[in-house]
Design a protein around this motif. Structure first.
Motif, PDB file in Angstrom:
ATOM      1  N   UNK A  90       0.739  -1.200   0.038  1.00 20.99           N
ATOM      2  CA  UNK A  90      -0.208   0.062  -0.026  1.00 20.99           C
ATOM      3  C   UNK A  90       0.885   1.184   0.047  1.00 20.99           C
ATOM      4  N   UNK A  91       0.325   2.460  -0.456  1.00 20.08           N
ATOM      5  CA  UNK A  91       0.926   3.663  -0.316  1.00 20.08           C
ATOM      6  C   UNK A  91       0.040   4.376   0.797  1.00 20.08           C
ATOM      7  N   UNK A  92       0.632   4.893   1.733  1.00 20.69           N
ATOM      8  CA  UNK A  92       0.109   5.490   2.846  1.00 20.69           C
ATOM      9  C   UNK A  92       0.284   6.904   2.767  1.00 20.69           C
ATOM     10  N   UNK A  93      -0.724   7.996   2.701  1.00 21.72           N
ATOM     11  CA  UNK A  93      -0.697   9.228   2.650  1.00 21.72           C
ATOM     12  C   UNK A  93      -0.152  10.042   3.683  1.00 21.72           C
ATOM     13  N   UNK A  94      -0.149   9.197   5.073  1.00 26.58           N
ATOM     14  CA  UNK A  94       0.459   9.868   6.135  1.00 26.58           C
ATOM     15  C   UNK A  94       1.935   9.821   5.933  1.00 26.58           C
ATOM     16  N   UNK A  95       2.673   8.901   5.193  1.00 24.73           N
ATOM     17  CA  UNK A  95       3.993   9.066   4.733  1.00 24.73           C
ATOM     18  C   UNK A  95       4.470  10.156   4.388  1.00 24.73           C
ATOM     19  N   UNK A  96       3.593  10.938   3.554  1.00 24.14           N
ATOM     20  CA  UNK A  96       3.925  11.925   2.510  1.00 24.14           C
ATOM     21  C   UNK A  96       3.581  13.282   3.234  1.00 24.14           C
ATOM     22  N   UNK A  97       3.127  13.204   4.734  1.00 22.97           N
ATOM     23  CA  UNK A  97       2.804  14.374   5.191  1.00 22.97           C
ATOM     24  C   UNK A  97       1.572  14.984   5.380  1.00 22.97           C
ATOM     25  N   UNK A  98       0.606  14.234   4.958  1.00 23.35           N
ATOM     26  CA  UNK A  98      -0.774  14.735   4.904  1.00 23.35           C
ATOM     27  C   UNK A  98      -1.020  15.049   6.452  1.00 23.35           C
ATOM     28  N   UNK A  99      -1.928  16.279   6.996  1.00 20.20           N
ATOM     29  CA  UNK A  99      -2.156  16.620   8.172  1.00 20.20           C
ATOM     30  C   UNK A  99      -3.614  16.244   8.530  1.00 20.20           C
ATOM     31  N   UNK A 100      -4.533  16.678   7.983  1.00 19.78           N
ATOM     32  CA  UNK A 100      -6.033  16.151   8.141  1.00 19.78           C
ATOM     33  C   UNK A 100      -6.742  16.995   9.125  1.00 19.78           C
ATOM     34  N   UNK A 101      -6.290  18.281   9.312  1.00 19.50           N
ATOM     35  CA  UNK A 101      -6.831  18.876  10.673  1.00 19.50           C
ATOM     36  C   UNK A 101      -7.844  20.015  10.181  1.00 19.50           C
ATOM     37  N   UNK A 102      -8.288  20.053   8.734  1.00 23.39           N
ATOM     38  CA  UNK A 102      -9.127  20.999   8.086  1.00 23.39           C
ATOM     39  C   UNK A 102      -8.698  22.312   8.183  1.00 23.39           C
ATOM     40  N   UNK A 103      -7.140  22.496   8.646  1.00 23.75           N
ATOM     41  CA  UNK A 103      -6.675  23.977   8.324  1.00 23.75           C
ATOM     42  C   UNK A 103      -5.502  23.892   7.440  1.00 23.75           C
ATOM     43  N   UNK A 104      -4.576  23.047   7.578  1.00 18.30           N
ATOM     44  CA  UNK A 104      -3.638  22.822   6.676  1.00 18.30           C
ATOM     45  C   UNK A 104      -3.675  22.686   5.286  1.00 18.30           C
ATOM     46  N   UNK A 105      -3.124  23.114   4.671  1.00 18.24           N
ATOM     47  CA  UNK A 105      -3.320  22.731   2.918  1.00 18.24           C
ATOM     48  C   UNK A 105      -2.845  21.329   2.619  1.00 18.24           C
ATOM     49  N   UNK A 106      -3.535  20.268   2.490  1.00 14.16           N
ATOM     50  CA  UNK A 106      -2.847  18.935   2.169  1.00 14.16           C
ATOM     51  C   UNK A 106      -2.778  18.681   0.597  1.00 14.16           C
ATOM     52  N   UNK A 129      -5.834   8.218   5.942  1.00 12.01           N
ATOM     53  CA  UNK A 129      -6.416   8.086   7.285  1.00 12.01           C
ATOM     54  C   UNK A 129      -7.609   8.780   7.619  1.00 12.01           C
ATOM     55  N   UNK A 130      -8.042   8.705   8.784  1.00 11.47           N
ATOM     56  CA  UNK A 130      -9.094   9.591   9.322  1.00 11.47           C
ATOM     57  C   UNK A 130      -8.755  11.036   9.281  1.00 11.47           C
ATOM     58  N   UNK A 131      -9.555  11.900   9.227  1.00 15.97           N
ATOM     59  CA  UNK A 131      -9.344  13.276   9.385  1.00 15.97           C
ATOM     60  C   UNK A 131     -10.141  14.287   7.878  1.00 15.97           C
ATOM     61  N   UNK A 132      -9.816  15.413   8.168  1.00 17.33           N
ATOM     62  CA  UNK A 132     -10.535  16.422   7.162  1.00 17.33           C
ATOM     63  C   UNK A 132      -9.426  16.859   6.500  1.00 17.33           C
ATOM     64  N   UNK A 133      -9.321  16.534   5.241  1.00 19.30           N
ATOM     65  CA  UNK A 133      -7.956  17.121   4.033  1.00 19.30           C
ATOM     66  C   UNK A 133      -8.182  18.012   3.239  1.00 19.30           C
ATOM     67  N   UNK A 134      -8.135  19.426   3.715  1.00 19.49           N
ATOM     68  CA  UNK A 134      -7.994  20.361   3.025  1.00 19.49           C
ATOM     69  C   UNK A 134      -7.413  20.501   1.630  1.00 19.49           C
ATOM     70  N   UNK A 135      -7.967  20.659   0.548  1.00 13.28           N
ATOM     71  CA  UNK A 135      -7.086  21.012  -0.802  1.00 13.28           C
ATOM     72  C   UNK A 135      -7.529  22.246  -1.230  1.00 13.28           C
ATOM     73  N   UNK A 136      -6.675  22.910  -2.206  1.00 13.52           N
ATOM     74  CA  UNK A 136      -6.844  23.990  -2.788  1.00 13.52           C
ATOM     75  C   UNK A 136      -6.783  23.658  -4.298  1.00 13.52           C
TER      76      UNK A 136
END
Length: 306
Positions: A90-106, A129-136
């Motif tokens: 698998x590829x884990x998005x967390x390995x690439x530094x996603x935050x998922x706090x709804x504020x950081x730009x993931x 993973x679980x979280x709110x991943x804000x993208x622009x």
């Protein structure tokens, strides 16, 4: 105990036995010593067989690759110096530094995980993973890659931010997610036209999910267990073929649409087609709808099953 010692002990006991006046007692002692000697011989033979089997097992294991046991499974060693990496597919998005706090730009981190999967640098399924991943910017999912979350929470009517869900929170004017290749996929998450924050509250997306074939064929897309929420500026889900493109044989299962301008849109220009796609066990509800499902030509939009 050696055989020589047993024989010596037998001789001593026999000598003592003949010094007794009772012939019967001598016979009993002889029988007991004989049984004792037989037991010691059996133990000696068993020990020799065990040693031979251990030697054979050791020699056989020496021929196995490092860390692989006789059952073919990798052996776990309690060795803090071991630095071996065991790929798990698998590829884990967390390995690439996603935050998922709804504020950081993931956006960059999440797209980097998808690109890694596309380049065969890691597994083709990207685990969010679980979280709110804000993208622009739009997430681009290419051929052979699936983005998979942890579900969309405990409510079919609104986003549940506290239920272990994975939510793509889009703050932009394009489509939130674009699937652009064969067998690309999206599973087990929510996609939300994010209205929160000063930089997002006055921005409206063009749509939620876009499957687009531009002078190409995009076949066998799989979208499953997805909640598409609040895309009031356009289609929640759009299949588009243009410039001799085609979007056939997709599978859209349990797609839940809530509040949108258009639920599902199919469109093909005169040189293209959108056909033979299946829409299974989904649903639409809420407000803002101009229409639920629309198919537009002049190209063929036929044999799609709802």
């Amino acid at each position: 105990m050696s055989t020589q010692f047993a024989v010596s002990m037998l001789a001593v006991v026999l000598a003592l036995g003949y010094s007794f006046s009772s012939r019967r007692m001598t016979q009993q002692l002889h029988e007991q010593v004989t049984e004792l000697q037989s037991q010691m011989m059996r133990q000696l033979e068993t020990s020799q067989v065990d040693n031979e089997q251990r030697l054979l097992q050791t020699a056989h294991e020496d021929s196995w690759p490092n860390g692989i046991g006789s059952s073919g499974h990798r052996l776990l060693q309690d060795d803090s110096s071991c630095t071996c990496e065991i790929p798990d597919g698998f590829t884990y998005a967390s390995t690439f530094g996603v935050i998922g706090d709804a504020n950081a730009d993931d956006t960059l981190a999440l797209q980097a995980a998808i690109d890694s999967a596309s380049a065969n640098d890691s597994g083709g399924i990207v685990i969010l993973p679980k979280g709110t991943f804000r993208i622009s910017d739009s997430l681009i999912i290419p051929a052979g890659v699936t983005l998979q979350g942890q579900g969309y929470g405990d409510s079919p009517l609104a986003i549940s931010f506290d239920a272990g869900a994975s939510t793509i929170a889009y703050c932009g004017t394009d489509y939130a997610v674009k699937l652009e290749g064969h067998s690309s996929g999206l599973r087990d998450l929510a996609v939300y036209d994010w209205p929160y924050g000063e930089d997002c509250e006055n921005i409206q997306a063009a749509g939620g999910l876009l499957v687009e074939a531009d002078a190409s064929l995009v076949e066998s897309v799989v979208v499953s267990n997805i909640f598409i929420y609040y895309f009031l500026g356009g289609p929640a889900l759009s299949l588009v073929a243009k410039n001799s493109g085609g979007v056939p044989f997709g599978n859209y299962q349990n797609v839940r649409i809530r509040h949108a301008k258009i639920g599902i849109s199919l469109s093909a220009d005169e040189s293209s087609f959108v056909n033979s796609n299946s829409f299974i066990a989904g649903g639409m509800s809420g407000g803002g709808f101009d229409t639920g499902v629309i198919a537009q030509g002049p190209g063929a939009c036929n044999h799609n099953k709802f």
